[in-house]
Design an enzyme around this catalytic site. Structure first.
Site, PDB file in Angstrom:
ATOM      1  N   GLU A 185       0.824  -1.210   0.000  1.00  0.00           N
ATOM      2  CA  GLU A 185       0.000   0.000   0.000  1.00  0.00           C
ATOM      3  C   GLU A 185       0.864   1.268   0.000  1.00  0.00           C
ATOM      4  O   GLU A 185       0.364   2.366  -0.187  1.00  0.00           O
ATOM      5  CB  GLU A 185      -0.969  -0.002   1.190  1.00  0.00           C
ATOM      6  CG  GLU A 185      -0.333   0.125   2.562  1.00  0.00           C
ATOM      7  CD  GLU A 185       0.191  -1.202   3.139  1.00  0.00           C
ATOM      8  OE1 GLU A 185       0.661  -2.064   2.372  1.00  0.00           O
ATOM      9  OE2 GLU A 185       0.141  -1.356   4.374  1.00  0.00           O
ATOM     10  N   CYS A 290      16.297  -6.455   0.821  1.00  0.00           N
ATOM     11  CA  CYS A 290      16.383  -7.625   1.708  1.00  0.00           C
ATOM     12  C   CYS A 290      17.730  -8.297   1.535  1.00  0.00           C
ATOM     13  O   CYS A 290      18.158  -9.060   2.383  1.00  0.00           O
ATOM     14  CB  CYS A 290      15.270  -8.613   1.404  1.00  0.00           C
ATOM     15  SG  CYS A 290      15.491  -9.474  -0.146  1.00  0.00           S
TER      16      CYS A 290
HETATM   17  P1  NAD Z   1       5.870  -5.670   5.592  1.00  0.00           P
HETATM   18  O1  NAD Z   1       5.971  -7.026   6.184  1.00  0.00           O
HETATM   19  O2  NAD Z   1       5.570  -4.525   6.472  1.00  0.00           O
HETATM   20  O3  NAD Z   1       4.737  -5.659   4.454  1.00  0.00           O
HETATM   21  C1  NAD Z   1       4.642  -6.682   3.490  1.00  0.00           C
HETATM   22  C2  NAD Z   1       3.172  -6.854   3.111  1.00  0.00           C
HETATM   23  O4  NAD Z   1       2.437  -7.246   4.269  1.00  0.00           O
HETATM   24  C3  NAD Z   1       2.538  -5.586   2.572  1.00  0.00           C
HETATM   25  O5  NAD Z   1       1.770  -5.907   1.446  1.00  0.00           O
HETATM   26  C4  NAD Z   1       1.677  -5.078   3.732  1.00  0.00           C
HETATM   27  O6  NAD Z   1       0.503  -4.484   3.305  1.00  0.00           O
HETATM   28  C5  NAD Z   1       1.351  -6.347   4.497  1.00  0.00           C
HETATM   29  N1  NAD Z   1       1.254  -6.106   5.957  1.00  0.00           N
HETATM   30  C6  NAD Z   1       1.903  -5.161   6.690  1.00  0.00           C
HETATM   31  N2  NAD Z   1       1.590  -5.260   7.988  1.00  0.00           N
HETATM   32  C7  NAD Z   1       0.716  -6.290   8.096  1.00  0.00           C
HETATM   33  C8  NAD Z   1       0.043  -6.907   9.196  1.00  0.00           C
HETATM   34  N3  NAD Z   1       0.190  -6.454  10.432  1.00  0.00           N
HETATM   35  N4  NAD Z   1      -0.766  -7.948   8.944  1.00  0.00           N
HETATM   36  C9  NAD Z   1      -0.917  -8.425   7.690  1.00  0.00           C
HETATM   37  N5  NAD Z   1      -0.303  -7.868   6.603  1.00  0.00           N
HETATM   38  C10 NAD Z   1       0.502  -6.832   6.812  1.00  0.00           C
HETATM   39  O7  NAD Z   1       7.232  -5.447   4.768  1.00  0.00           O
HETATM   40  P2  NAD Z   1       7.734  -4.114   4.054  1.00  0.00           P
HETATM   41  O8  NAD Z   1       8.120  -3.119   5.080  1.00  0.00           O
HETATM   42  O9  NAD Z   1       6.791  -3.715   2.976  1.00  0.00           O
HETATM   43  O10 NAD Z   1       9.043  -4.679   3.317  1.00  0.00           O
HETATM   44  C11 NAD Z   1      10.294  -4.754   3.933  1.00  0.00           C
HETATM   45  C12 NAD Z   1      10.537  -6.125   4.500  1.00  0.00           C
HETATM   46  O11 NAD Z   1      10.442  -7.111   3.481  1.00  0.00           O
HETATM   47  C13 NAD Z   1      11.934  -6.293   5.078  1.00  0.00           C
HETATM   48  O12 NAD Z   1      11.847  -7.057   6.259  1.00  0.00           O
HETATM   49  C14 NAD Z   1      12.682  -7.068   4.006  1.00  0.00           C
HETATM   50  O13 NAD Z   1      13.795  -7.809   4.462  1.00  0.00           O
HETATM   51  C15 NAD Z   1      11.597  -7.949   3.503  1.00  0.00           C
HETATM   52  N6  NAD Z   1      11.884  -8.446   2.165  1.00  0.00           N
HETATM   53  C16 NAD Z   1      12.254  -9.754   2.034  1.00  0.00           C
HETATM   54  C17 NAD Z   1      12.564 -10.255   0.778  1.00  0.00           C
HETATM   55  C18 NAD Z   1      12.990 -11.692   0.606  1.00  0.00           C
HETATM   56  O14 NAD Z   1      12.976 -12.150  -0.516  1.00  0.00           O
HETATM   57  N7  NAD Z   1      13.353 -12.409   1.664  1.00  0.00           N
HETATM   58  C19 NAD Z   1      12.499  -9.417  -0.338  1.00  0.00           C
HETATM   59  C20 NAD Z   1      12.103  -8.086  -0.157  1.00  0.00           C
HETATM   60  C21 NAD Z   1      11.789  -7.616   1.104  1.00  0.00           C
END
Ligand code: NAD
Length: 506
Positions: A185, A290
């Site tokens: 979002e 990441c």
């Molecule tokens: P995030 O976990 O906050 O959000 C990811 C998704 O989950 C989003 O679509 C968001 O809307 C949803 N979300 C957020 N809070 C939620 C909740 N409480 N309940 C349910 N859904 C929820 O992650 P971010 O900040 O968007 O991205 C950064 C993170 O992603 C970092 O930890 C990074 O390391 C990780 N990441 C991992 C990889 C990998 O391949 N391992 C790749 C890219 C990013």
């Protein structure tokens, strides 16, 4: 959440339901904000339960015909999509930079790494092959069929709004599934542009649907009875929740999650190459990858290299991603900036030595941007917040080790297992490292070893849940169900041996 009411002047991000880009009827909206300027670029809706149901229902209906659509017809759509992405690369990168903040060349890289998966989806026929064993018993053959699952869903993070959605829907759809995507979002605009191109490439109505939202939308996906599989990329906290909730509801799930990637620098490493690689991987994309390198383990005399690493970090240019020559753009939001600055404060309080302080850089023309420059701590230890937490900003922690064994043990003691790298000229050291390290992606003199789509992205421990990775060969297994057929065709001359009351194939 900075919820607000949609107004006329600011464009709204649409939902994609049953082949149509539609305005949400929700009352809950969030601003999509340019992190370099705070300009509101668009408003994104938090889809209502009825809209989420409509997206899934459309996917369920479309699956009836899509699963029977010939492999070549499905694959050809992705041949067209890769062409459309190439033709629109400049526009996609500009959109991505505006809403996410990364530099324009890095935004092109984001799109390009996703494009590689689209190319792979275009040759899906080579990957979705079953196996056949001839004459497993008299006149009996056994073979497997890899059939699509049904409606699958994807939930993506903010940091790669082009690459990560493209890890998901092309492979799911090419293998015969239909898809519901829930983009971040925080920056959904480039993802939506890619979905427009996908529809232009010929994806039929209902085969790709997009809903927007946050926690409620994600929970609805996890719980929905008609969704068969969920692919998630994001933080460990949310990913673990998604994995538990989705698998409890009987779904297949794969969750690629948070990281704290370490590099080991051996005394025999090529100094200039290594310092360049570390500075790029620690501070590039403002540390919001990441696969970034936020921890470097300096072995032996390489601890003397700190001044040169600082000097290298100081040459990096902090500016808006749109400006030529920028190395470090803003972090995604004001909240992310406050968090990164707070963690730097905690690092000082915890007793780490602040070697380079990137807080509050001067960025003329972009005074409102969420900027923090390269920051380096030495003397970092487990138990300090700057070590224990994923900072997701341009902050590098330096730790010391006496030898490779100590360095490997240190990395294996960290809960995360996403990526790691070793810098060395010794094949023996590199081989020992690859054998003993408990991390998914390993770089040998390669700082950000994100696999190309001939292979699958992986991870271990707190960085991944689920056995199969996104893209590559593994994802075909993730998005398909194996049927094993054992067949005997009698010809007229076959003599009957009577009733067989045993388990043996006679
Ligand atoms: P995030 O976990 O906050 O959000 C990811 C998704 O989950 C989003 O679509 C968001 O809307 C949803 N979300 C957020 N809070 C939620 C909740 N409480 N309940 C349910 N859904 C929820 O992650 P971010 O900040 O968007 O991205 C950064 C993170 O992603 C970092 O930890 C990074 O390391 C990780 N990441 C991992 C990889 C990998 O391949 N391992 C790749 C890219 C990013």
């Amino acid at each position: 959440m900075n919820a607000s009411t949609a107004t006329q002047s600011i464009p709204t991000v649409k939902l994609l339901i049953d082949g149509k880009f539609v305005e949400s009827t929700t009352t809950q909206w969030r601003d999509v904000v340019n992190p370099a300027t705070q300009e509101v670029l668009a408003r994104v809706p938090f889809a209502t339960p009825a809209e989420i149901d409509a997206a899934v229902a459309s996917g369920k209906e479309a699956f009836k015909t899509w699963k029977k659509t010939p492999i070549g017809t499905r694959a050809r759509i992705f041949l067209k999509l890769q062409q459309l992405i190439r033709e629109n690369m400049g526009e996609l990168a500009a959109l991505l930079t505006a809403e996410q903040g990364k530099t324009l060349p890095d935004a092109e890289g984001d799109v390009f790494r996703g494009l590689e998966v689209v190319e792979h989806a275009a040759s899906i026929g080579n990957l979705q092959l079953g196996e056949l064993a001839n004459n497993v018993a008299n006149g009996v053959d056994t073979y497997t069929i890899l059939q699509p699952l049904g409606v699958c869903a994807g939930i993506t993070p903010f940091n790669f709004p082009a690459m990560i959605p493209l890890w998901m829907f092309p492979m799911a759809i090419a293998t015969g599934n239909t898809f519901v995507l829930k983009p971040s979002e925080q920056d959904p605009m480039v993802t939506m542009r890619l979905c427009e191109l996908a529809m232009e490439a010929g994806i039929p109505a209902g085969v790709l649907n997009v809903i927007h939202g946050g926690e409620d939308a994600v929970n609805a996906i996890c719980d929905h009875k008609d969704i068969k599989a969920v692919s998630f990329v994001g933080s460990t906290k949310v990913g673990t929740h998604v994995y538990n909730r989705a698998t409890l509801a009987g779904k297949r799930a794969q969750c690629m999650m948070g990281a704290k990637n370490h590099a080991i620098v051996m005394p025999d490493a090529n100094k200039e190459q290594t310092l360049n690689a570390i500075a790029g991987a620690a501070f590039g994309a403002a540390g919001q990858r990441c696969m970034a390198l936020p921890v470097v383990v300096l072995v032996g005399e390489t601890q003397q290299w700190i001044p040169e690493l600082i000097a290298k970090a100081q040459t990096l240019k902090i500016n808006a991603g749109t400006e030529k020559g920028t190395d470090v753009g803003p972090v995604i939001s004001c909240a992310a900036l406050a968090r990164v600055e707070g963690l730097i404060e905690r690092g000082i309080a915890d007793g780490a030595k602040l070697e380079l302080d990137g807080r509050k850089p001067n960025v003329p023309g972009f005074e409102k941007g969420n900027f923090v420059g390269p920051t380096i701590f030495s003397g970092v230890k487990p138990g300090m917040a700057v070590y224990d937490q994923e900072i997701f900003g341009p902050v590098l922690a330096l730790v010391a080790a006496d030898d490779i064994d100590q360095a490997i043990e240190f990395i294996n003691d960290n809960p995360n297992g996403n990526g790691t790298a070793i810098f060395t000229q010794s094949g023996a050291a590199a081989r020992k490292f690859q054998e003993e390290i408990d991390v998914g992606q390993i770089g040998i003199n390669v700082p950000i070893p994100v696999p190309v789509p001939l292979f699958s992205f992986t991870g271990s421990r707190a960085s991944k849940l689920g056995d199969l990775g996104p893209y590559g060969k593994q994802v075909v297994m993730f998005y398909t169900q194996t049927k094993t057929v054992t067949a005997r065709w009698f010809d007229d001359s076959t003599t009957s041996h009577g009733v067989n009351t045993t388990i043996s194939l006679k």
